[in-house]
Design a protein around this motif. Structure first.
Motif, PDB file in Angstrom:
ATOM      1  N   GLY A   1       0.792  -1.219   0.000  1.00 53.39           N
ATOM      2  CA  GLY A   1       0.000   0.000   0.000  1.00 53.39           C
ATOM      3  C   GLY A   1       0.825   1.270   0.000  1.00 53.39           C
ATOM      4  O   GLY A   1       0.286   2.367   0.047  1.00 53.39           O
ATOM      5  N   ASN A   2       2.156   1.135  -0.060  1.00 56.61           N
ATOM      6  CA  ASN A   2       3.019   2.325  -0.089  1.00 56.61           C
ATOM      7  C   ASN A   2       2.876   3.086  -1.396  1.00 56.61           C
ATOM      8  O   ASN A   2       3.166   4.270  -1.448  1.00 56.61           O
ATOM      9  N   SER A   3       2.449   2.402  -2.447  1.00 61.83           N
ATOM     10  CA  SER A   3       2.202   3.045  -3.739  1.00 61.83           C
ATOM     11  C   SER A   3       0.879   2.531  -4.276  1.00 61.83           C
ATOM     12  O   SER A   3       0.616   1.330  -4.251  1.00 61.83           O
ATOM     13  N   SER A   4       0.045   3.424  -4.746  1.00 62.67           N
ATOM     14  CA  SER A   4      -1.253   3.024  -5.297  1.00 62.67           C
ATOM     15  C   SER A   4      -1.212   2.922  -6.818  1.00 62.67           C
ATOM     16  O   SER A   4      -2.233   2.662  -7.445  1.00 62.67           O
ATOM     17  N   GLU A   5      -0.043   3.102  -7.402  1.00 62.04           N
ATOM     18  CA  GLU A   5       0.081   3.063  -8.853  1.00 62.04           C
ATOM     19  C   GLU A   5       0.025   1.625  -9.369  1.00 62.04           C
ATOM     20  O   GLU A   5       0.654   0.721  -8.818  1.00 62.04           O
ATOM     21  N   LEU A   6      -0.753   1.423 -10.431  1.00 61.11           N
ATOM     22  CA  LEU A   6      -0.794   0.141 -11.132  1.00 61.11           C
ATOM     23  C   LEU A   6       0.093   0.271 -12.359  1.00 61.11           C
ATOM     24  O   LEU A   6      -0.073   1.180 -13.159  1.00 61.11           O
TER      25      LEU A   6
END
Length: 88
Positions: A66-71
């Motif tokens: 969850g540290n990055s929400s980028e897909l």
């Protein structure tokens, strides 16, 4: 190679925001880690259909912490082969 797919009994939905800023509700189908690279992948659908009536399915690399929400797009042919095998 066998991959451990993670699925739940209850549908899981999330909101994706496209490059155009439009929010899309997506349903998570399954996730799996790639033990060779340590990357994690998710397979999901927005429940739309293509011109042949097939449900559109997508795959992305993601950060399960969850540290990055980028897909991020899947660019590895080996990973696509794993995903295709999962649907057989």
């Amino acid at each position: 190679m066998k991959i451990n797919m993670h699925q739940t009994d209850e549908p899981t939905f999330f909101i994706a925001c496209g490059d155009d800023g439009v929010e899309i509700t997506c349903e998570l189908l399954f996730t799996f880690p790639d033990p060779m690279t340590g990357n994690n992948y998710m397979v999901y659908t927005d429940n739309t259909e293509d011109e042949d009536g097939n449900t559109c399915v997508y795959a992305s690399k993601f950060d399960p912490t969850g540290n990055s929400s980028e897909l991020c797009p899947v660019e590895d042919e080996r990973i696509w082969a794993i995903i295709e095998e999962a649907f057989k």
